[in-house]
Design an enzyme around this catalytic site. Structure first.
Site, PDB file in Angstrom:
ATOM      1  CE  LYS A   1      -1.286  40.269 -20.060  1.00 41.18           C
ATOM      2  NZ  LYS A   1      -0.458  39.080 -20.263  1.00 41.18           N
TER       3      LYS A   1
ATOM      4  CD  GLU B   1      -8.646  36.216  -4.793  1.00 38.29           C
ATOM      5  OE1 GLU B   1      -8.931  35.956  -5.980  1.00 38.29           O
ATOM      6  OE2 GLU B   1      -7.502  36.120  -4.331  1.00 38.29           O
TER       7      GLU B   1
ATOM      8  CG  HIS C   1       0.371  36.523 -11.283  1.00 41.33           C
ATOM      9  ND1 HIS C   1       0.254  37.748 -11.874  1.00 41.33           N
ATOM     10  CD2 HIS C   1       0.544  35.640 -12.296  1.00 41.33           C
ATOM     11  CE1 HIS C   1       0.356  37.625 -13.181  1.00 41.33           C
ATOM     12  NE2 HIS C   1       0.528  36.350 -13.458  1.00 41.33           N
ATOM     13  NE  ARG C   2      -2.560  34.660  -3.232  1.00 38.43           N
ATOM     14  CZ  ARG C   2      -3.344  33.662  -3.640  1.00 38.43           C
ATOM     15  NH1 ARG C   2      -2.977  32.418  -3.495  1.00 38.43           N
ATOM     16  NH2 ARG C   2      -4.519  33.918  -4.175  1.00 38.43           N
TER      17      ARG C   2
ATOM     18  NE  ARG D   1       5.238  39.051 -10.708  1.00 40.28           N
ATOM     19  CZ  ARG D   1       4.494  38.681 -11.749  1.00 40.28           C
ATOM     20  NH1 ARG D   1       4.809  37.613 -12.435  1.00 40.28           N
ATOM     21  NH2 ARG D   1       3.430  39.376 -12.089  1.00 40.28           N
ATOM     22  NE  ARG D   2      -0.247  40.388  -5.481  1.00 39.72           N
ATOM     23  CZ  ARG D   2      -0.761  39.345  -6.099  1.00 39.72           C
ATOM     24  NH1 ARG D   2      -0.390  39.045  -7.318  1.00 39.72           N
ATOM     25  NH2 ARG D   2      -1.647  38.576  -5.496  1.00 39.72           N
TER      26      ARG D   2
ATOM     27  CG  ASP E   1      -2.798  40.915 -13.597  1.00 43.49           C
ATOM     28  OD1 ASP E   1      -3.283  40.618 -14.701  1.00 43.49           O
ATOM     29  OD2 ASP E   1      -1.616  40.685 -13.283  1.00 43.49           O
TER      30      ASP E   1
ATOM     31  CB  THR F   1     -10.238  39.250 -12.592  1.00 42.68           C
ATOM     32  OG1 THR F   1      -9.145  39.002 -13.475  1.00 42.68           O
ATOM     33  CG2 THR F   1     -10.382  40.740 -12.321  1.00 42.68           C
TER      34      THR F   1
END
Length: 170
Positions: free
Chosen positions: A12, A59, A47-48, A50-51, A80, A32
């Site tokens: 997702k 934050e 996650h970080r 990937r960006r 997210d 979050t």
């Protein structure tokens, strides 16, 4: 506004990032999560990683409605995730969950640009054995229903495959 739902490791977040990345940048990522332990720090780092630019990260473990309201007009925003925000609110015994949920819904409805919200669909499992977990599941389900009502598009991601529940395909 797009609401992206799915289970853990369903794809997702990657799907939601793709929706935002298809729009002109710069993009705003509203995170979050809170790094309470090594495992969560690793998830956040994943996650970080990937960006890359032009992502800007804000934050907002609690002040989610405010973060959405403060986004520059027209800037694509990815949140997210809502279930981590809900956890943060529920674990704060002084929090006004109904009030914070209303503020979040109002901010989403008034967003000044494209908004994609990511959340875990937790209603497919068994009834949890403890009261807090049951309350969390119920609150998440109610929040998702209210957001789905105002969303232009709702997508359920399963095994990396998006299923459009409401609205036009991206």
């Amino acid at each position: 506004m797009t609401l992206v739902l799915g289970g853990a490791r369903s794809g997702k977040s990657r799907y939601a990032e793709g929706l935002i990345a298809a729009l002109p940048g710069p993009w705003l990522y509203v995170a979050t999560a809170q790094a309470w332990d090594d495992e969560m720090r690793e998830r956040i780092a994943h996650h970080r990683d990937r960006r890359a630019a032009p992502w800007e990260t804000v934050e907002a473990p609690r002040a989610l409605g405010e973060a959405i309201r403060q986004a520059p007009a027209g800037r694509p925003v990815l949140v997210d995730c809502l279930t981590l925000w809900l956890t943060n609110v529920m674990l704060d015994e002084m929090a006004d969950l109904p009030g914070e949920a209303e503020a979040l819904l109002a901010s989403c409805a008034a967003a000044a640009g494209p908004l994609v919200l990511v959340s875990n669909e937790v209603g497919f499992g068994i009834v949890p054995e403890n009261a807090l977990a049951r309350r969390f599941r119920d609150e998440a389900g109610r929040l998702h229903q209210r957001l789905a009502t105002i969303a232009d598009r709702v997508v359920l991601v399963v095994a990396g495959l998006p299923m459009i529940l409401k609205g036009d395909p991206a």
